[in-house]
Design a protein around this motif. Sequence first.
Motif, PDB file in Angstrom:
ATOM      1  N   THR A 227      12.672   6.724  -0.984  1.00 18.45           N
ATOM      2  CA  THR A 227      11.772   5.960  -0.120  1.00 18.45           C
ATOM      3  C   THR A 227      11.163   4.780  -0.854  1.00 18.45           C
ATOM      4  N   ILE A 228      10.830   4.976  -2.130  1.00 15.36           N
ATOM      5  CA  ILE A 228      10.282   3.878  -2.934  1.00 15.36           C
ATOM      6  C   ILE A 228      11.292   2.742  -3.052  1.00 15.36           C
ATOM      7  N   GLU A 229      12.537   3.063  -3.291  1.00 18.13           N
ATOM      8  CA  GLU A 229      13.566   2.022  -3.407  1.00 18.13           C
ATOM      9  C   GLU A 229      13.742   1.271  -2.095  1.00 18.13           C
ATOM     10  N   GLN A 230      13.708   1.969  -0.968  1.00 20.21           N
ATOM     11  CA  GLN A 230      13.853   1.306   0.322  1.00 20.21           C
ATOM     12  C   GLN A 230      12.683   0.366   0.593  1.00 20.21           C
ATOM     13  N   ILE A 231      11.469   0.844   0.388  1.00 20.62           N
ATOM     14  CA  ILE A 231      10.300   0.006   0.641  1.00 20.62           C
ATOM     15  C   ILE A 231      10.254  -1.162  -0.335  1.00 20.62           C
ATOM     16  N   ASP A 232      10.630  -0.928  -1.583  1.00 20.99           N
ATOM     17  CA  ASP A 232      10.647  -2.013  -2.565  1.00 20.99           C
ATOM     18  C   ASP A 232      11.664  -3.084  -2.185  1.00 20.99           C
ATOM     19  N   ALA A 233      12.827  -2.665  -1.661  1.00 24.86           N
ATOM     20  CA  ALA A 233      13.829  -3.643  -1.217  1.00 24.86           C
ATOM     21  C   ALA A 233      13.313  -4.445  -0.026  1.00 24.86           C
ATOM     22  N   GLN A 234      12.657  -3.778   0.929  1.00 24.32           N
ATOM     23  CA  GLN A 234      12.106  -4.498   2.070  1.00 24.32           C
ATOM     24  C   GLN A 234      10.996  -5.456   1.643  1.00 24.32           C
ATOM     25  N   LEU A 235      10.187  -5.021   0.705  1.00 29.39           N
ATOM     26  CA  LEU A 235       9.113  -5.880   0.214  1.00 29.39           C
ATOM     27  C   LEU A 235       9.664  -7.117  -0.482  1.00 29.39           C
ATOM     28  N   LYS A 236      10.675  -6.931  -1.330  1.00 32.89           N
ATOM     29  CA  LYS A 236      11.266  -8.082  -2.021  1.00 32.89           C
ATOM     30  C   LYS A 236      11.966  -9.017  -1.044  1.00 32.89           C
TER      31      LYS A 236
ATOM     32  N   ALA B  49       0.830  -1.210   0.000  1.00 32.87           N
ATOM     33  CA  ALA B  49       0.000   0.000   0.000  1.00 32.87           C
ATOM     34  C   ALA B  49       0.866   1.263   0.000  1.00 32.87           C
ATOM     35  N   ARG B  50       1.899   1.260   0.835  1.00 27.97           N
ATOM     36  CA  ARG B  50       2.798   2.414   0.868  1.00 27.97           C
ATOM     37  C   ARG B  50       3.511   2.601  -0.460  1.00 27.97           C
ATOM     38  N   LEU B  51       3.901   1.503  -1.081  1.00 35.28           N
ATOM     39  CA  LEU B  51       4.583   1.598  -2.370  1.00 35.28           C
ATOM     40  C   LEU B  51       3.654   2.154  -3.445  1.00 35.28           C
ATOM     41  N   THR B  52       2.402   1.724  -3.431  1.00 34.82           N
ATOM     42  CA  THR B  52       1.437   2.239  -4.413  1.00 34.82           C
ATOM     43  C   THR B  52       1.206   3.738  -4.232  1.00 34.82           C
ATOM     44  N   ASN B  53       1.038   4.162  -2.980  1.00 33.04           N
ATOM     45  CA  ASN B  53       0.819   5.589  -2.723  1.00 33.04           C
ATOM     46  C   ASN B  53       2.038   6.423  -3.122  1.00 33.04           C
ATOM     47  N   LEU B  54       3.212   5.921  -2.833  1.00 31.77           N
ATOM     48  CA  LEU B  54       4.418   6.661  -3.194  1.00 31.77           C
ATOM     49  C   LEU B  54       4.594   6.735  -4.706  1.00 31.77           C
ATOM     50  N   GLN B  55       4.227   5.691  -5.405  1.00 29.14           N
ATOM     51  CA  GLN B  55       4.310   5.732  -6.870  1.00 29.14           C
ATOM     52  C   GLN B  55       3.338   6.745  -7.451  1.00 29.14           C
ATOM     53  N   LYS B  56       2.145   6.853  -6.854  1.00 26.27           N
ATOM     54  CA  LYS B  56       1.206   7.887  -7.304  1.00 26.27           C
ATOM     55  C   LYS B  56       1.758   9.281  -7.007  1.00 26.27           C
ATOM     56  N   THR B  57       2.348   9.441  -5.831  1.00 27.04           N
ATOM     57  CA  THR B  57       2.958  10.729  -5.491  1.00 27.04           C
ATOM     58  C   THR B  57       4.082  11.066  -6.454  1.00 27.04           C
ATOM     59  N   GLU B  58       4.852  10.082  -6.837  1.00 29.29           N
ATOM     60  CA  GLU B  58       5.938  10.310  -7.797  1.00 29.29           C
ATOM     61  C   GLU B  58       5.393  10.767  -9.133  1.00 29.29           C
ATOM     62  N   ALA B  59       4.307  10.138  -9.582  1.00 35.12           N
ATOM     63  CA  ALA B  59       3.722  10.540 -10.866  1.00 35.12           C
ATOM     64  C   ALA B  59       3.182  11.972 -10.798  1.00 35.12           C
ATOM     65  N   ASN B  60       2.546  12.319  -9.668  1.00 34.38           N
ATOM     66  CA  ASN B  60       2.028  13.684  -9.533  1.00 34.38           C
ATOM     67  C   ASN B  60       3.157  14.709  -9.486  1.00 34.38           C
TER      68      ASN B  60
ATOM     69  N   ALA C  30      12.186  18.793  -7.758  1.00 34.98           N
ATOM     70  CA  ALA C  30      13.185  17.746  -8.015  1.00 34.98           C
ATOM     71  C   ALA C  30      13.712  17.164  -6.703  1.00 34.98           C
ATOM     72  N   GLN C  31      13.912  18.007  -5.687  1.00 37.91           N
ATOM     73  CA  GLN C  31      14.372  17.513  -4.391  1.00 37.91           C
ATOM     74  C   GLN C  31      13.328  16.610  -3.749  1.00 37.91           C
ATOM     75  N   GLU C  32      12.082  17.042  -3.796  1.00 45.01           N
ATOM     76  CA  GLU C  32      11.015  16.217  -3.237  1.00 45.01           C
ATOM     77  C   GLU C  32      10.857  14.920  -4.018  1.00 45.01           C
ATOM     78  N   LEU C  33      11.003  14.992  -5.320  1.00 46.66           N
ATOM     79  CA  LEU C  33      10.909  13.790  -6.148  1.00 46.66           C
ATOM     80  C   LEU C  33      12.041  12.821  -5.840  1.00 46.66           C
ATOM     81  N   SER C  34      13.231  13.350  -5.578  1.00 45.88           N
ATOM     82  CA  SER C  34      14.360  12.494  -5.219  1.00 45.88           C
ATOM     83  C   SER C  34      14.111  11.784  -3.892  1.00 45.88           C
ATOM     84  N   ASN C  35      13.544  12.497  -2.910  1.00 50.84           N
ATOM     85  CA  ASN C  35      13.238  11.876  -1.619  1.00 50.84           C
ATOM     86  C   ASN C  35      12.188  10.780  -1.761  1.00 50.84           C
TER      87      ASN C  35
END
Length: 307
Positions: free
Chosen positions: A203-212, A165-176, A194-199
């Motif tokens: 976070t997406i990479e960290q959560i994706d690594a934990q999920l995998k 769920a967190r990964l999905t929300n963050l991906q939507k935030t990234e697209a916006n 760009a700074q906010e997008l980098s953050n």
Amino acid sequence: MYTTKLPRTSALFISALLGGVIFTSCASSEQTANKSAPQSAPQIAANGAVNQLPARESNLSQKAEVAPRSRPQLIKKAAISLRVNSVDRTIDAVSQIINQQQGDLIGLKQQQPKNDNPRYTATIQLRIPENRLEPTLEQLAKLGTLESRNITAEDVGDRLVDFQARLTNLQKTEANLQKIMDRASSVRDVLSVAQELSNVRETIEQIDAQLKNLQNQVAYSTITLNLEAAVSSTSPQPALGLQVQETWNNSTHSLRAFSVGLLKLGIWLIVYSPYLLIFAALVYGFRRWRRTHSPRLAQTPESTSSD
């Protein structure tokens, strides 16, 4: 006059009577239709708005019956201890079982016999697909005498759902944020987005690594296999030639170390020789001065007594 009016009145009366009969018959037919309508009305209105709520309830109940129950996401770990005749041969057999069950060897520790534990032991850690855990444990148990067996499981289904769920929300935030960045006009806005997008991407990479990682732990179970030799083994006595050779090596090494120590001591003495000479000169001068003045000190009491 009378004879002519009678047929007219009778005709009117008959027509009125027939009209009343027809009206009553029509009214009775409508009443019977209305009485019989409630039986067929639900069936006719089943596609309408009247019976729409029961239809939804029936659909929901059907979906509840058809929808399968979610499978628990378990991280399984097993530990098994065996007493075997030969640890080396058992390790080879374990390697074959790992290849057969499409697993991986992730750790091997062998311990030679010691005084406190004269038995040859080994610890093997292997990773097996979750659906092959029970067959693998059965095959391992046949390699020797089973001493202990333990299986633990941890349900991480809630954590997986939370991460997804967190990964999905963050991906939507990234697209916006990407859309906002495309519409930004000033450099300051572009840098801020760009700074906010980098953050967000970090976070997406960290959560994706934990999920995998969790998914990998669920897909593969870990087995810790402890092996112990059934017969205690003692180290054989080395041959006489080896003992002589070892003694010669030890003695030459000791002589070499002693010679190097003397050489180092000589170097230290040479370096500090000026200080040693000064100290020796002081000691020699003090002793000579004491010898020269000691008779005078000895004669002083005798002279005082004679006077």
